[in-house]
Design a protein around this motif. Structure first.
Motif, PDB file in Angstrom:
ATOM      1  N   GLY A   1       0.814  -1.203   0.000  1.00  0.00           N
ATOM      2  CA  GLY A   1       0.000   0.000   0.000  1.00  0.00           C
ATOM      3  C   GLY A   1       0.848   1.254   0.000  1.00  0.00           C
ATOM      4  O   GLY A   1       2.059   1.216  -0.217  1.00  0.00           O
ATOM      5  N   VAL A   2       0.190   2.382   0.240  1.00  0.00           N
ATOM      6  CA  VAL A   2       0.832   3.691   0.303  1.00  0.00           C
ATOM      7  C   VAL A   2       0.731   4.205   1.731  1.00  0.00           C
ATOM      8  O   VAL A   2      -0.319   4.112   2.351  1.00  0.00           O
ATOM      9  CB  VAL A   2       0.154   4.679  -0.665  1.00  0.00           C
ATOM     10  CG1 VAL A   2       0.747   6.074  -0.528  1.00  0.00           C
ATOM     11  CG2 VAL A   2       0.269   4.189  -2.100  1.00  0.00           C
ATOM     12  N   GLY A   3       1.835   4.734   2.266  1.00  0.00           N
ATOM     13  CA  GLY A   3       1.794   5.266   3.627  1.00  0.00           C
ATOM     14  C   GLY A   3       3.100   5.055   4.355  1.00  0.00           C
ATOM     15  O   GLY A   3       4.022   4.390   3.860  1.00  0.00           O
ATOM     16  N   ASP A   4       3.162   5.609   5.557  1.00  0.00           N
ATOM     17  CA  ASP A   4       4.403   5.612   6.324  1.00  0.00           C
ATOM     18  C   ASP A   4       4.894   4.221   6.702  1.00  0.00           C
ATOM     19  O   ASP A   4       6.073   4.034   6.997  1.00  0.00           O
ATOM     20  CB  ASP A   4       4.217   6.432   7.612  1.00  0.00           C
ATOM     21  CG  ASP A   4       4.035   7.915   7.319  1.00  0.00           C
ATOM     22  OD1 ASP A   4       4.542   8.375   6.279  1.00  0.00           O
ATOM     23  OD2 ASP A   4       3.382   8.606   8.126  1.00  0.00           O
ATOM     24  N   ASP A   5       3.992   3.251   6.728  1.00  0.00           N
ATOM     25  CA  ASP A   5       4.386   1.907   7.140  1.00  0.00           C
ATOM     26  C   ASP A   5       4.769   1.023   5.955  1.00  0.00           C
ATOM     27  O   ASP A   5       4.903  -0.183   6.097  1.00  0.00           O
ATOM     28  CB  ASP A   5       3.264   1.248   7.946  1.00  0.00           C
ATOM     29  CG  ASP A   5       1.956   1.150   7.165  1.00  0.00           C
ATOM     30  OD1 ASP A   5       1.833   1.854   6.144  1.00  0.00           O
ATOM     31  OD2 ASP A   5       1.072   0.385   7.582  1.00  0.00           O
ATOM     32  N   THR A   6       4.952   1.626   4.782  1.00  0.00           N
ATOM     33  CA  THR A   6       5.366   0.863   3.610  1.00  0.00           C
ATOM     34  C   THR A   6       6.640   1.477   3.027  1.00  0.00           C
ATOM     35  O   THR A   6       6.874   2.683   3.174  1.00  0.00           O
ATOM     36  CB  THR A   6       4.273   0.840   2.525  1.00  0.00           C
ATOM     37  OG1 THR A   6       4.049   2.185   2.046  1.00  0.00           O
ATOM     38  CG2 THR A   6       2.972   0.267   3.072  1.00  0.00           C
ATOM     39  N   PRO A   7       7.468   0.680   2.362  1.00  0.00           N
ATOM     40  CA  PRO A   7       8.727   1.208   1.817  1.00  0.00           C
ATOM     41  C   PRO A   7       8.513   2.145   0.643  1.00  0.00           C
ATOM     42  O   PRO A   7       7.493   2.090  -0.053  1.00  0.00           O
ATOM     43  CB  PRO A   7       9.480  -0.055   1.400  1.00  0.00           C
ATOM     44  CG  PRO A   7       8.444  -1.100   1.214  1.00  0.00           C
ATOM     45  CD  PRO A   7       7.355  -0.781   2.190  1.00  0.00           C
ATOM     46  N   ASP A   8       9.507   3.002   0.416  1.00  0.00           N
ATOM     47  CA  ASP A   8       9.462   3.970  -0.671  1.00  0.00           C
ATOM     48  C   ASP A   8      10.041   3.399  -1.965  1.00  0.00           C
ATOM     49  O   ASP A   8       9.617   3.763  -3.058  1.00  0.00           O
ATOM     50  CB  ASP A   8      10.261   5.222  -0.291  1.00  0.00           C
ATOM     51  CG  ASP A   8       9.914   5.718   1.098  1.00  0.00           C
ATOM     52  OD1 ASP A   8       8.717   5.954   1.351  1.00  0.00           O
ATOM     53  OD2 ASP A   8      10.831   5.837   1.939  1.00  0.00           O
ATOM     54  N   ILE A   9      11.020   2.514  -1.810  1.00  0.00           N
ATOM     55  CA  ILE A   9      11.749   1.949  -2.947  1.00  0.00           C
ATOM     56  C   ILE A   9      11.975   0.469  -2.688  1.00  0.00           C
ATOM     57  O   ILE A   9      12.202   0.060  -1.540  1.00  0.00           O
ATOM     58  CB  ILE A   9      13.107   2.663  -3.136  1.00  0.00           C
ATOM     59  CG1 ILE A   9      12.896   4.105  -3.639  1.00  0.00           C
ATOM     60  CG2 ILE A   9      14.025   1.904  -4.084  1.00  0.00           C
ATOM     61  CD1 ILE A   9      14.164   4.933  -3.674  1.00  0.00           C
ATOM     62  N   THR A  10      11.922  -0.341  -3.738  1.00  0.00           N
ATOM     63  CA  THR A  10      12.320  -1.745  -3.608  1.00  0.00           C
ATOM     64  C   THR A  10      13.334  -2.088  -4.683  1.00  0.00           C
ATOM     65  O   THR A  10      13.169  -1.717  -5.861  1.00  0.00           O
ATOM     66  CB  THR A  10      11.113  -2.699  -3.666  1.00  0.00           C
ATOM     67  OG1 THR A  10      11.544  -4.025  -3.341  1.00  0.00           O
ATOM     68  CG2 THR A  10      10.418  -2.696  -5.015  1.00  0.00           C
ATOM     69  N   ASN A  11      14.402  -2.744  -4.296  1.00  0.00           N
ATOM     70  CA  ASN A  11      15.437  -3.190  -5.225  1.00  0.00           C
ATOM     71  C   ASN A  11      15.037  -4.536  -5.830  1.00  0.00           C
ATOM     72  O   ASN A  11      14.364  -5.341  -5.169  1.00  0.00           O
ATOM     73  CB  ASN A  11      16.769  -3.336  -4.501  1.00  0.00           C
ATOM     74  CG  ASN A  11      17.261  -2.038  -3.899  1.00  0.00           C
ATOM     75  OD1 ASN A  11      17.125  -0.981  -4.507  1.00  0.00           O
ATOM     76  ND2 ASN A  11      17.822  -2.098  -2.707  1.00  0.00           N
ATOM     77  N   ALA A  12      15.469  -4.798  -7.065  1.00  0.00           N
ATOM     78  CA  ALA A  12      15.052  -6.033  -7.732  1.00  0.00           C
ATOM     79  C   ALA A  12      16.126  -6.525  -8.692  1.00  0.00           C
ATOM     80  O   ALA A  12      16.718  -5.739  -9.431  1.00  0.00           O
ATOM     81  CB  ALA A  12      13.747  -5.818  -8.487  1.00  0.00           C
ATOM     82  N   SER A  13      16.357  -7.830  -8.679  1.00  0.00           N
ATOM     83  CA  SER A  13      17.302  -8.432  -9.616  1.00  0.00           C
ATOM     84  C   SER A  13      16.559  -9.101 -10.775  1.00  0.00           C
ATOM     85  O   SER A  13      17.054 -10.031 -11.399  1.00  0.00           O
ATOM     86  CB  SER A  13      18.215  -9.440  -8.904  1.00  0.00           C
ATOM     87  OG  SER A  13      17.460 -10.399  -8.198  1.00  0.00           O
ATOM     88  N   ARG A  14      15.378  -8.599 -11.032  1.00  0.00           N
ATOM     89  CA  ARG A  14      14.556  -8.986 -12.186  1.00  0.00           C
ATOM     90  C   ARG A  14      13.475  -7.924 -12.338  1.00  0.00           C
ATOM     91  O   ARG A  14      13.296  -7.074 -11.465  1.00  0.00           O
ATOM     92  CB  ARG A  14      13.895 -10.359 -11.971  1.00  0.00           C
ATOM     93  CG  ARG A  14      13.038 -10.425 -10.716  1.00  0.00           C
ATOM     94  CD  ARG A  14      12.084 -11.575 -10.727  1.00  0.00           C
ATOM     95  NE  ARG A  14      11.406 -11.779  -9.459  1.00  0.00           N
ATOM     96  CZ  ARG A  14      10.386 -11.064  -9.008  1.00  0.00           C
ATOM     97  NH1 ARG A  14       9.932 -10.042  -9.729  1.00  0.00           N
ATOM     98  NH2 ARG A  14       9.811 -11.332  -7.853  1.00  0.00           N
ATOM     99  N   ASN A  15      12.764  -7.989 -13.469  1.00  0.00           N
ATOM    100  CA  ASN A  15      11.626  -7.089 -13.645  1.00  0.00           C
ATOM    101  C   ASN A  15      10.513  -7.415 -12.655  1.00  0.00           C
ATOM    102  O   ASN A  15      10.363  -8.559 -12.233  1.00  0.00           O
ATOM    103  CB  ASN A  15      11.047  -7.228 -15.054  1.00  0.00           C
ATOM    104  CG  ASN A  15      11.916  -6.573 -16.111  1.00  0.00           C
ATOM    105  OD1 ASN A  15      12.605  -7.263 -16.844  1.00  0.00           O
ATOM    106  ND2 ASN A  15      11.897  -5.264 -16.182  1.00  0.00           N
ATOM    107  N   MET A  16       9.730  -6.408 -12.311  1.00  0.00           N
ATOM    108  CA  MET A  16       8.501  -6.653 -11.563  1.00  0.00           C
ATOM    109  C   MET A  16       7.606  -7.572 -12.390  1.00  0.00           C
ATOM    110  O   MET A  16       7.495  -7.428 -13.612  1.00  0.00           O
ATOM    111  CB  MET A  16       7.786  -5.323 -11.288  1.00  0.00           C
ATOM    112  CG  MET A  16       6.433  -5.476 -10.612  1.00  0.00           C
ATOM    113  SD  MET A  16       5.617  -3.882 -10.295  1.00  0.00           S
ATOM    114  CE  MET A  16       6.465  -3.360  -8.801  1.00  0.00           C
TER     115      MET A  16
END
Length: 337
Positions: free
Chosen positions: A72-87
């Motif tokens: 979701g969106v909000g303070d309890d969720t991360p802003d960025i996620t790193n990935a070694s593949r496409n979403m």
């Protein structure tokens, strides 16, 4: 009394907002263990050279990071996620269902998945088919699929050493695992008649493959302790441990930056991070961090991340990726299929 309570409530609310605002000055990042060393370097540089605090990064694996990112969106969720593949399309759809509807994909460069061992051994040249036969849960024997009977490498091919098959590798939440399954397991099994043209990615669970968790440094440590074993991880960890580890050639191609960058090395992949644009107003440091990460001084041919193992993309590809991030271009489901 009511006025006092009201004043107290307002003061508490103001303090709460101030606390949230202060906390959100710090970017929160999750995701890939492969991208983690690069993201950590950028984060330290970001904290040291800007007015913002050093971002907090958790190595959760690509799949684990996507789950947290898409909550979701909000303070309890991360802003960025790193990935070694496409979403994956399914991850994008889950993001959308949970209100995460504005995401930018940042392509940072290339990496290779290496099959490494202790440098006390001689380097090995393996084919993807040999890797598949060593690690698949079921393999063809006399035309029938049976539980994997191979216990030593020499059981697969007499030219291989008489060493027990013991491979430390990533868990199912890892993008490295996803890429290995696609580039090795799927690629081999689809050409094997016994699998009927279908992709087979089941990894054996009889002890020959050891789930080593999301921390690739632990695999490196275990290879030092068990010199007969192999490990599966990103090229950057091989680069960092050249004094103690050697990588295997795959299909005759050694894991070098040139071979990985050109795609000649058959187990090469792209690396990314994903930005939750809906957090931009509440986390002003987020775009500043992303801009630094995408800069030439980080991902360029002479960038700081290259000695850490990142394989830079061609200049025109880097510039296109950089512009997409600078323009906050949102990805669409069609882009991921």
């Amino acid at each position: 009394m009511n006025r006092i309570l009201k004043t107290t409530a307002i003061a508490a609310a103001v303090m709460s907002v101030a606390t949230v605002a202060q906390a959100r000055e710090q970017v929160r990042i999750v995701g890939s263990s492969t991208v983690y060393p690069f993201a950590s370097y950028v984060a330290e540089e970001f904290g040291a050279t800007t007015e913002y605090p050093t971002p907090v990064i958790e190595s959760t694996g690509t799949g684990g990071g996507m789950r947290l990112f898409c909550n979701g969106v909000g303070d309890d969720t991360p802003d960025i996620t790193n990935a070694s593949r496409n979403m994956k399309p399914a991850e994008f759809e889950r993001c959308t269902e949970n209100g995460v509807t504005d995401i930018t994909e940042a392509f940072i460069g290339y990496d290779g998945i290496v099959f490494a061992q202790s440098a006390t051994n001689e380097a090995m040249n393996l084919t993807r088919e040999q890797l598949f036969l060593a690690l698949a849960a079921k393999v063809p024997v006399d035309g029938e699929l049976v539980d994997n009977p191979y216990t030593q490498w020499s059981d697969i091919d007499p030219s291989l050493p008489e060493r027990e098959i013991a491979v430390y590798g990533p868990p199912t939440t890892s993008g490295t695992r996803d890429a290995f399954e696609e580039l090795v397991m799927e690629a081999v099994s689809e050409d094997m008649p016994a699998y009927g043209g279908e992709a087979y990615t089941n990894i054996r669970s009889d002890g020959a493959f050891i789930d080593a968790g999301e921390n690739d440094n632990l695999i490196v440590q275990r290879l030092a302790e068990n010199t007969d074993a192999f490990g599966i991880f990103g090229y950057s960890f091989l680069e960092e441990n050249r004094d103690t580890l050697i990588g295997s050639s795959i299909d005759g191609v050694p894991p070098t930056p040139e071979a990985i960058g050109s795609g000649e090395y058959p187990v090469s992949r792209s690396l990314f991070f994903y930005i939750k644009n809906q957090h931009a107003d509440d986390v002003p440091a987020m775009y500043a961090y992303a801009k630094m990460f995408m800069s030439e001084k980080m991902i360029g041919d002479m960038g700081y991340l290259k000695p850490l193992g990142l394989i830079p993309a061609p200049q025109e590809v880097r510039e296109e990726a950089r512009q997409e991030v600078h323009n906050h271009e949102p990805i669409e489901l069609a882009d991921l299929k």
